[in-house]
Design a protein around this motif. Structure first.
Motif, PDB file in Angstrom:
ATOM      1  N   GLY A  74       0.809  -1.207   0.000  1.00 46.60           N
ATOM      2  CA  GLY A  74       0.000   0.000   0.000  1.00 46.60           C
ATOM      3  C   GLY A  74       0.845   1.260   0.000  1.00 46.60           C
ATOM      4  O   GLY A  74       0.541   2.231  -0.703  1.00 46.60           O
ATOM      5  N   LEU A  75       1.917   1.257   0.760  1.00 46.34           N
ATOM      6  CA  LEU A  75       2.823   2.400   0.784  1.00 46.34           C
ATOM      7  C   LEU A  75       3.502   2.584  -0.568  1.00 46.34           C
ATOM      8  O   LEU A  75       3.605   3.700  -1.078  1.00 46.34           O
ATOM      9  CB  LEU A  75       3.869   2.228   1.884  1.00 46.34           C
ATOM     10  CG  LEU A  75       4.895   3.328   2.028  1.00 46.34           C
ATOM     11  CD1 LEU A  75       4.228   4.638   2.410  1.00 46.34           C
ATOM     12  CD2 LEU A  75       5.937   2.940   3.053  1.00 46.34           C
ATOM     13  N   ALA A  76       3.952   1.489  -1.159  1.00 45.10           N
ATOM     14  CA  ALA A  76       4.594   1.570  -2.479  1.00 45.10           C
ATOM     15  C   ALA A  76       3.602   2.078  -3.529  1.00 45.10           C
ATOM     16  O   ALA A  76       3.962   2.897  -4.382  1.00 45.10           O
ATOM     17  CB  ALA A  76       5.136   0.196  -2.882  1.00 45.10           C
ATOM     18  N   TYR A  77       2.358   1.629  -3.455  1.00 46.69           N
ATOM     19  CA  TYR A  77       1.327   2.085  -4.386  1.00 46.69           C
ATOM     20  C   TYR A  77       1.071   3.582  -4.223  1.00 46.69           C
ATOM     21  O   TYR A  77       0.987   4.323  -5.203  1.00 46.69           O
ATOM     22  CB  TYR A  77       0.050   1.280  -4.151  1.00 46.69           C
ATOM     23  CG  TYR A  77      -1.113   1.718  -4.993  1.00 46.69           C
ATOM     24  CD1 TYR A  77      -1.198   1.374  -6.336  1.00 46.69           C
ATOM     25  CD2 TYR A  77      -2.143   2.475  -4.443  1.00 46.69           C
ATOM     26  CE1 TYR A  77      -2.262   1.779  -7.112  1.00 46.69           C
ATOM     27  CE2 TYR A  77      -3.209   2.884  -5.208  1.00 46.69           C
ATOM     28  CZ  TYR A  77      -3.274   2.540  -6.546  1.00 46.69           C
ATOM     29  OH  TYR A  77      -4.328   2.940  -7.300  1.00 46.69           O
ATOM     30  N   SER A  78       0.970   4.028  -2.988  1.00 47.36           N
ATOM     31  CA  SER A  78       0.742   5.453  -2.729  1.00 47.36           C
ATOM     32  C   SER A  78       1.904   6.309  -3.209  1.00 47.36           C
ATOM     33  O   SER A  78       1.703   7.372  -3.811  1.00 47.36           O
ATOM     34  CB  SER A  78       0.525   5.686  -1.235  1.00 47.36           C
ATOM     35  OG  SER A  78      -0.631   5.042  -0.802  1.00 47.36           O
ATOM     36  N   MET A  79       3.118   5.845  -2.956  1.00 47.52           N
ATOM     37  CA  MET A  79       4.290   6.602  -3.380  1.00 47.52           C
ATOM     38  C   MET A  79       4.390   6.630  -4.899  1.00 47.52           C
ATOM     39  O   MET A  79       4.765   7.657  -5.476  1.00 47.52           O
ATOM     40  CB  MET A  79       5.556   6.014  -2.754  1.00 47.52           C
ATOM     41  CG  MET A  79       5.651   6.275  -1.271  1.00 47.52           C
ATOM     42  SD  MET A  79       7.104   5.537  -0.520  1.00 47.52           S
ATOM     43  CE  MET A  79       8.382   6.473  -1.293  1.00 47.52           C
ATOM     44  N   PHE A  85       3.595   8.456 -11.130  1.00 46.75           N
ATOM     45  CA  PHE A  85       2.475   8.604 -12.052  1.00 46.75           C
ATOM     46  C   PHE A  85       1.771   9.948 -11.902  1.00 46.75           C
ATOM     47  O   PHE A  85       0.659  10.115 -12.376  1.00 46.75           O
ATOM     48  CB  PHE A  85       1.474   7.472 -11.853  1.00 46.75           C
ATOM     49  CG  PHE A  85       2.078   6.111 -11.989  1.00 46.75           C
ATOM     50  CD1 PHE A  85       2.757   5.746 -13.133  1.00 46.75           C
ATOM     51  CD2 PHE A  85       1.986   5.189 -10.952  1.00 46.75           C
ATOM     52  CE1 PHE A  85       3.315   4.490 -13.267  1.00 46.75           C
ATOM     53  CE2 PHE A  85       2.544   3.933 -11.061  1.00 46.75           C
ATOM     54  CZ  PHE A  85       3.216   3.588 -12.217  1.00 46.75           C
ATOM     55  N   LYS A  86       2.413  10.874 -11.265  1.00 48.50           N
ATOM     56  CA  LYS A  86       1.824  12.186 -11.016  1.00 48.50           C
ATOM     57  C   LYS A  86       1.631  12.924 -12.340  1.00 48.50           C
ATOM     58  O   LYS A  86       2.529  13.027 -13.141  1.00 48.50           O
ATOM     59  CB  LYS A  86       2.748  12.977 -10.098  1.00 48.50           C
ATOM     60  CG  LYS A  86       2.185  14.284  -9.653  1.00 48.50           C
ATOM     61  CD  LYS A  86       3.148  14.940  -8.670  1.00 48.50           C
ATOM     62  CE  LYS A  86       2.595  16.236  -8.137  1.00 48.50           C
ATOM     63  NZ  LYS A  86       3.533  16.856  -7.211  1.00 48.50           N
ATOM     64  N   LYS A  87       0.437  13.433 -12.540  1.00 45.23           N
ATOM     65  CA  LYS A  87       0.161  14.188 -13.763  1.00 45.23           C
ATOM     66  C   LYS A  87       0.748  15.579 -13.632  1.00 45.23           C
ATOM     67  O   LYS A  87       0.593  16.231 -12.599  1.00 45.23           O
ATOM     68  CB  LYS A  87      -1.347  14.277 -14.001  1.00 45.23           C
ATOM     69  CG  LYS A  87      -1.949  12.938 -14.313  1.00 45.23           C
ATOM     70  CD  LYS A  87      -3.420  13.068 -14.578  1.00 45.23           C
ATOM     71  CE  LYS A  87      -3.977  11.695 -14.893  1.00 45.23           C
ATOM     72  NZ  LYS A  87      -5.393  11.734 -15.141  1.00 45.23           N
ATOM     73  N   LYS A  88       1.358  16.022 -14.661  1.00 50.11           N
ATOM     74  CA  LYS A  88       1.987  17.342 -14.642  1.00 50.11           C
ATOM     75  C   LYS A  88       0.955  18.390 -14.998  1.00 50.11           C
ATOM     76  O   LYS A  88       0.457  18.424 -16.109  1.00 50.11           O
ATOM     77  CB  LYS A  88       3.166  17.374 -15.582  1.00 50.11           C
ATOM     78  CG  LYS A  88       4.186  16.337 -15.210  1.00 50.11           C
ATOM     79  CD  LYS A  88       5.509  16.598 -15.831  1.00 50.11           C
ATOM     80  CE  LYS A  88       6.363  15.430 -15.440  1.00 50.11           C
ATOM     81  NZ  LYS A  88       7.635  15.623 -15.113  1.00 50.11           N
ATOM     82  N   ASP A  89       0.644  19.253 -14.048  1.00 56.91           N
ATOM     83  CA  ASP A  89      -0.328  20.310 -14.278  1.00 56.91           C
ATOM     84  C   ASP A  89       0.344  21.635 -14.585  1.00 56.91           C
ATOM     85  O   ASP A  89      -0.299  22.665 -14.669  1.00 56.91           O
ATOM     86  CB  ASP A  89      -1.219  20.483 -13.029  1.00 56.91           C
ATOM     87  CG  ASP A  89      -2.076  19.256 -12.793  1.00 56.91           C
ATOM     88  OD1 ASP A  89      -2.371  18.554 -13.771  1.00 56.91           O
ATOM     89  OD2 ASP A  89      -2.454  19.021 -11.636  1.00 56.91           O
ATOM     90  N   ASP A  90       1.651  21.632 -14.758  1.00 49.18           N
ATOM     91  CA  ASP A  90       2.391  22.883 -14.988  1.00 49.18           C
ATOM     92  C   ASP A  90       2.184  23.443 -16.356  1.00 49.18           C
ATOM     93  O   ASP A  90       2.089  22.979 -17.353  1.00 49.18           O
ATOM     94  CB  ASP A  90       3.896  22.657 -14.773  1.00 49.18           C
ATOM     95  CG  ASP A  90       4.160  22.290 -13.310  1.00 49.18           C
ATOM     96  OD1 ASP A  90       3.410  22.761 -12.450  1.00 49.18           O
ATOM     97  OD2 ASP A  90       5.104  21.528 -13.069  1.00 49.18           O
TER      98      ASP A  90
END
Length: 90
Positions: A74-79, A85-90
């Motif tokens: 769960g920690l690895a999935y959250s990280m 996999f963070k979407k870049k909103d910049d």
């Protein structure tokens, strides 16, 4: 977290539901713990010459390993969701 009932303590059911929403792998860990304990109770009758204390020690290690493994996943999935996999909103 906002308490829906000001002045009242959160009961066990509400707390479990909140924790499940925050960390769904906790439920997998609890299910694994219950499964290991159930299998251990079933296998206790067929432990052979093994002493009860050794059997219970091995059962404890298996149960703890199951829960720690689920929480680690769960920690690895959250990280991974937060950093890889963070979407870049910049």
């Amino acid at each position: 977290m906002v308490n829906h009932h000001p002045g009242l303590e959160e009961d066990s059911g509400d707390k479990l539901a909140r924790k499940a929403r925050e960390s769904p792998f906790m439920l997998i860990g609890l299910a694994g713990l219950i499964a290991v304990c159930g299998i251990g109770a079933y296998k206790y009758k067929n432990r052979g010459e093994m002493s009860t204390s050794v059997f219970l020690m091995q059962l404890r290690v298996a149960a703890q390993g199951t829960v720690v493994g689920a929480l680690s996943l769960g920690l690895a999935y959250s990280m991974a969701n937060e950093y890889i996999f963070k979407k870049k909103d910049d």
